[in-house]
Structure formats: C-alpha cells, structure tokens
Write an enzyme that holds these catalytic residues in place. Structure first.
Site, PDB file in Angstrom:
ATOM      1  N   GLY A  76       0.951  -1.209   0.109  1.00 56.39           N
ATOM      2  CA  GLY A  76      -0.045   0.091  -0.016  1.00 56.39           C
ATOM      3  C   GLY A  76       0.760   1.199   0.168  1.00 56.39           C
ATOM      4  N   GLN A  91       2.988  10.001   1.400  1.00 56.61           N
ATOM      5  CA  GLN A  91       4.160   9.244   1.414  1.00 56.61           C
ATOM      6  C   GLN A  91       5.047   9.630   0.223  1.00 56.61           C
ATOM      7  OE1 GLN A  91       2.382   5.091   2.379  1.00 56.61           O
ATOM      8  NE2 GLN A  91       4.366   4.986   3.485  1.00 56.61           N
ATOM      9  N   CYS A 115       5.953  -0.017   7.701  1.00 59.29           N
ATOM     10  CA  CYS A 115       5.660   1.065   6.878  1.00 59.29           C
ATOM     11  C   CYS A 115       6.709   1.490   6.084  1.00 59.29           C
ATOM     12  CB  CYS A 115       5.148   2.341   7.735  1.00 59.29           C
ATOM     13  SG  CYS A 115       4.650   3.938   6.859  1.00 59.29           S
ATOM     14  N   LEU A 116       6.299   1.944   4.542  1.00 61.20           N
ATOM     15  CA  LEU A 116       7.900   2.184   3.665  1.00 61.20           C
ATOM     16  C   LEU A 116       8.443   3.427   4.241  1.00 61.20           C
ATOM     17  CD1 LEU A 116       6.109   1.263   0.345  1.00 61.20           C
ATOM     18  CD2 LEU A 116       7.446   0.126   1.640  1.00 61.20           C
ATOM     19  N   HIS A 132      -4.494   1.207   7.321  1.00 70.51           N
ATOM     20  CA  HIS A 132      -3.098   1.720   7.508  1.00 70.51           C
ATOM     21  C   HIS A 132      -3.101   2.747   6.884  1.00 70.51           C
ATOM     22  CE1 HIS A 132       1.206   1.221   8.193  1.00 70.51           C
ATOM     23  NE2 HIS A 132       1.375   1.695   7.004  1.00 70.51           N
ATOM     24  N   GLU A 133      -3.477   2.626   5.308  1.00 68.14           N
ATOM     25  CA  GLU A 133      -3.166   3.794   4.338  1.00 68.14           C
ATOM     26  C   GLU A 133      -4.209   4.895   4.613  1.00 68.14           C
ATOM     27  OE1 GLU A 133      -0.691   3.666   2.552  1.00 68.14           O
ATOM     28  OE2 GLU A 133      -0.354   1.449   2.924  1.00 68.14           O
ATOM     29  N   HIS A 138      -2.866   7.102   6.967  1.00 71.56           N
ATOM     30  CA  HIS A 138      -1.903   8.366   6.157  1.00 71.56           C
ATOM     31  C   HIS A 138      -2.507   9.481   5.689  1.00 71.56           C
ATOM     32  CE1 HIS A 138       1.981   6.475   6.379  1.00 71.56           C
ATOM     33  NE2 HIS A 138       1.772   5.179   5.985  1.00 71.56           N
TER      34      HIS A 138
END
Length: 198
Positions: free
Chosen positions: A45, A50, A107-108, A149-150, A153
C-alpha cells in the site's frame, strides 16, 4: 515514475490530506507513479503523503499476502487477496467493527521497524475509484487492515502513533535515526533531517 518515499519526521506525514477534485490534472500519471513506487519498494500500500503530496488518495495491491509457500496452509485472513489491487480516492471509513486484533505492521516511510498494532477486523468504506465511480464496500481481515493503515496516512496518522507511550520511547532512537537518514534502505527515500542535504 518511481518517486522517493518521504521518511518519518517529514511534516507532510502528520498533515491531513486535501480532497481531490474530479478534474484533477494528471491523476492517471499520479496513480501510475504511486503503483510503480510501491512495487519498487515491495510495499502492499502507498498513500500520497508518502510521496510528498498532501492528497486523499492511496493505492493497494495485497496480492503478496495471498502467496503460499509449498506445504503451507492458506491463511483465512488472506482470502480473496489474489487480485486485490485498488485505488481509493477521497475515502471515508464509515464503520469499523469487531474485536480488535494485533498484527505486526510496517511502513515504507518507517523502514526496518515492525510493531504490533491493534485494529478492528471489519470496515465499511466509501470512495471513488480511478474512473470517478463511487463505491461503498465492506472488507475484513488483511484487506481491512491494509486499508486502515493507508487511510491513517491520508489523515496524517502513522502506525507509530497507535503504539503505547512506553513502546514509542523504546523506538525513539531508531525513529530519530530514520529521520536523519541513518538507515539501510533498498529504495529511494527523502529524509527530513539528513545532514548535508541542500
């Protein structure tokens, strides 16, 4: 185009994203770049903040969760994820229900850290897709978790915000190092506090 992923400590990650208008210029290019960037970083995702864009859009491709090694049993939480690839524009989580369950999230934007986060197992979400078609859908298991999660963000929330104060204190040094760029990472990143940056 593969874009750098902004690291923990970047102010944009703490900001609520702006809604996207239907006539948003270059939307398809943005979506293509988001998928390319996500795949290059081996993510499932990616949200616009991000990649340094304060917008309410995220992409997901949860198919890696459906992959089964030889001899492994299928995971019931991963049911239906073989082709779960979607774009969520201006999403609203309408409902979350069920008993919270823990899962080690990563998380990226926060590389090399995984921590257990509690989330509810079922959600109802409304959103527009890349063709500006409106959807209201229900998800559960890993699909719900990836979306939650996304969604966090685009609301300016990181999974580390959901950890206990003690856990956050224990991670403080690692998180500071990430913000400084003092971390091994195999994809393009942009660090807010990197020394020597212009």
């Amino acid at each position: 185009m593969i874009l750098p992923i902004v690291a923990y400590g970047s102010p944009i990650l703490k900001r609520e994203g702006d809604e996207i208008e239907e006539d948003f210029e270059d939307l398809n290019d943005l979506i293509d770049s988001m998928f390319e960037t996500m795949y290059a970083a081996n993510g499932v995702g990616l949200a616009a903040p991000q990649i340094d864009k304060s917008l309410r859009i995220f992409v997901v491709d949860a198919s890696p969760f459906a992959e089964i090694e030889e001899g492994e049993e299928p995971d019931p939480m991963a049911e239906g994820l073989e082709d779960f690839k979607k774009v969520f524009i201006n999403p609203i989580i309408e409902e979350e229900e069920g008993e919270e369950w823990p899962f080690a999230e990563g998380c990226l934007s926060i590389p090399n850290i995984r921590e257990e986060v509690m989330r509810k197992p079922k959600i109802k979400i409304s959103y527009y897709d890349e063709n500006w078609e409106f959807h209201e859908e229900e998800y559960e298991g890993y699909a719900a978790r990836i979306i939650q999660h996304e969604y966090d963000h685009v609301d300016g929330v990181l999974f580390t915000d959901r950890l206990s104060p003690l856990k956050k204190r224990l991670l403080k040094k690692k998180l500071t190092n990430i913000a400084k760029g003092d971390v091994e990472v195999a994809y393009k990143m942009k660090f807010p506090n990197k020394k020597g940056k212009r």
